[in-house]
Design a protein around this motif. Structure first.
Motif, PDB file in Angstrom:
ATOM      1  N   GLU A   1      -2.028   0.067 -15.935  1.00 35.63           N
ATOM      2  CA  GLU A   1      -2.616   1.012 -14.850  1.00 35.63           C
ATOM      3  C   GLU A   1      -2.118   2.555 -14.618  1.00 35.63           C
ATOM      4  O   GLU A   1      -2.764   3.214 -14.600  1.00 35.63           O
ATOM      5  CB  GLU A   1      -2.264   0.267 -13.521  1.00 35.63           C
TER       6      GLU A   1
ATOM      7  N   ARG B   1       2.201   1.856  -3.442  1.00 33.63           N
ATOM      8  CA  ARG B   1       1.091   2.278  -4.454  1.00 33.63           C
ATOM      9  C   ARG B   1       1.001   3.631  -4.404  1.00 33.63           C
ATOM     10  O   ARG B   1       0.595   4.297  -5.038  1.00 33.63           O
ATOM     11  CB  ARG B   1      -0.169   1.481  -4.120  1.00 33.63           C
TER      12      ARG B   1
ATOM     13  N   GLY C   1       3.080  -3.773  -5.191  1.00 32.64           N
ATOM     14  CA  GLY C   1       2.164  -2.276  -4.869  1.00 32.64           C
ATOM     15  C   GLY C   1       2.474  -1.338  -5.926  1.00 32.64           C
ATOM     16  O   GLY C   1       1.514  -0.524  -6.175  1.00 32.64           O
TER      17      GLY C   1
ATOM     18  N   CYS D   1       3.867   5.179  -5.967  1.00 33.64           N
ATOM     19  CA  CYS D   1       3.645   5.459  -7.533  1.00 33.64           C
ATOM     20  C   CYS D   1       2.638   6.170  -7.935  1.00 33.64           C
ATOM     21  O   CYS D   1       2.930   6.980  -8.870  1.00 33.64           O
ATOM     22  CB  CYS D   1       3.365   3.816  -7.774  1.00 33.64           C
ATOM     23  N   THR D   2       1.576   6.463  -7.539  1.00 33.68           N
ATOM     24  CA  THR D   2       0.364   7.359  -7.636  1.00 33.68           C
ATOM     25  C   THR D   2       0.899   8.676  -7.538  1.00 33.68           C
ATOM     26  O   THR D   2       0.681   9.610  -8.383  1.00 33.68           O
ATOM     27  CB  THR D   2      -0.829   7.241  -7.173  1.00 33.68           C
TER      28      THR D   2
ATOM     29  N   ASP E   1       0.637  -1.174  -0.131  1.00 31.05           N
ATOM     30  CA  ASP E   1      -0.013  -0.209   0.110  1.00 31.05           C
ATOM     31  C   ASP E   1       0.960   1.338   0.073  1.00 31.05           C
ATOM     32  O   ASP E   1       0.653   2.165  -0.648  1.00 31.05           O
ATOM     33  CB  ASP E   1      -0.676  -0.074   1.208  1.00 31.05           C
TER      34      ASP E   1
ATOM     35  N   LEU F   1       2.059  -0.035  -9.552  1.00 27.11           N
ATOM     36  CA  LEU F   1       1.080  -0.138 -10.898  1.00 27.11           C
ATOM     37  C   LEU F   1       1.868  -0.751 -11.918  1.00 27.11           C
ATOM     38  O   LEU F   1       3.002  -0.357 -12.199  1.00 27.11           O
ATOM     39  CB  LEU F   1       0.712   1.213 -11.313  1.00 27.11           C
TER      40      LEU F   1
END
Length: 356
Positions: A285, A138, A279, A141-142, A135, A281
């Motif tokens: 994605e 992620r 986690g 990454c975002t 998590d 992408l």
């Protein structure tokens, strides 16, 4: 987290420069510098070289080309400094420029000096001491994609930003320019990939999606993470290739380096960032997230993905040509001929499933 802060290393003899000359120049242009700097070198530097100048009460970073480089072809330090200065008021992740030197007599080349951004830089793998969950990864990454989106949303109407690139017609210029570079880099026995070039020429969009500030080398090893809150990006480095151009071309070039867990062993060997960590992408994605956040259509992203890989293929082949001509004996480049061939076949695989 301070143990993970990116550290400079001992200066390589072949990359040394006139420290006293730089010190004298800086003291003429920067108020408050005292004492003499110690100099260390940051890792990497396959293109431009980056050094840490440590004064008693201030740390600065110097960027210069490799020896023998000519600014007309690449490594234009004054252009990079101009871009960073123009962009800084609009994009806070750019390090502040302290001074740019046009006098080649100081160290034999142009260079610039910027403030140091202390932080963590991710390279092949995430350091164990960060102890991130999937998590956490992620979230990182975002946030990484968000910083690219922020760049693409910068208002380019101000004259200082318009001066950094030609804008409209970017896709066509890139396809034509990189195709020409490819032909110039061919060596005996190289797969000419004329089918890939023909597909790019045929399938290129008729017009750019937009005219945005683009980075052109947006990777994890070019972003700085806050050492106290390492899921937060505090800086973006290496603006040498930045210009005004199409944002999806920028995303495609970034994803050419995005190696994920289900890629084959050959592509895994190209990995230089932790894009395969649990986690992260996937490439698909990332594209979908980017499209949702920006509103730009990513339905036919295959062209941009193929172009990103093609551009990387050209870069690899250019280096391999130097091996063939005896201009470099670096053993890590010996297999680049096979690597370029692999990239060509990877382009073909995407083309085969293309919806364009």
């Amino acid at each position: 987290m301070s143990g993970s802060v990116d550290q400079a290393r001992t200066l390589r003899d072949e990359d040394a420069f006139d420290v006293a000359g730089v010190d004298a120049f800086l003291k003429q242009h920067v108020e408050g510098l005292r004492g003499a700097p110690t100099v260390r070198q940051f890792p990497g530097g396959a293109s431009n070289l980056t050094y840490l100048l440590s004064y008693p009460d201030r740390e600065l970073v110097l960027r210069r080309p490799p020896k023998g480089a000519k600014a007309k072809s690449a490594h234009d330090m004054l252009r990079e400094a101009h871009i960073m200065s123009a962009l800084k008021p609009h994009y806070p992740y750019v390090p502040a420029i302290v001074a740019a030197c046009e006098d080649e007599s100081v160290i034999g080349q142009h260079f610039f000096v910027m403030e140091r951004l202390r932080g963590i830089i991710l390279r092949s793998d995430i350091p164990d001491d960060l102890q991130w969950t999937p998590d956490n990864v992620r979230t990182l990454c975002t946030g990484f994609v968000d910083r690219l989106i922020d760049l693409h949303k910068v208002d380019t109407s101000s004259p200082d930003l318009q001066s950094i690139g030609r804008g409209e017609g970017y896709i066509g210029r890139q396809v034509g320019g990189w195709s020409e570079r490819w032909h110039q880099a061919l060596t005996e026995g190289t797969d000419a990939c004329e089918d890939v070039l023909a597909w790019l020429a045929l399938k290129q969009p008729a017009r750019d999606n937009a005219a945005c500030v683009i980075h052109n080398d947006f990777r994890f090893d070019n972003v700085v993470l806050d050492p106290e809150q390492p899921l937060h990006i505090t800086g973006v480095l290496d603006w040498e290739l930045a210009t005004i151009g199409d944002p999806l071309m920028d995303l495609g070039s970034s994803l050419a380096y995005w190696v994920q867990t289900d890629d084959d062993a050959t592509f895994q060997a190209f990995r230089r960032q932790p894009s395969n960590a649990p986690g992260m992408l996937t490439r698909r994605e990332v594209v979908d997230y980017y499209g949702q956040r920006t509103g730009w259509s990513v339905d036919n992203f295959d062209f941009y993905e193929v172009f990103g890989l093609f551009r990387l293929m050209v870069i690899i082949q250019q280096i391999y040509r130097r091996v063939v001509l005896g201009q470099t004996t670096n053993p890590q480049f010996a297999g680049f001929g096979h690597a370029a061939r692999y990239m060509g076949n990877r382009c073909r695989n995407i083309i085969a499933r293309s919806v364009l």
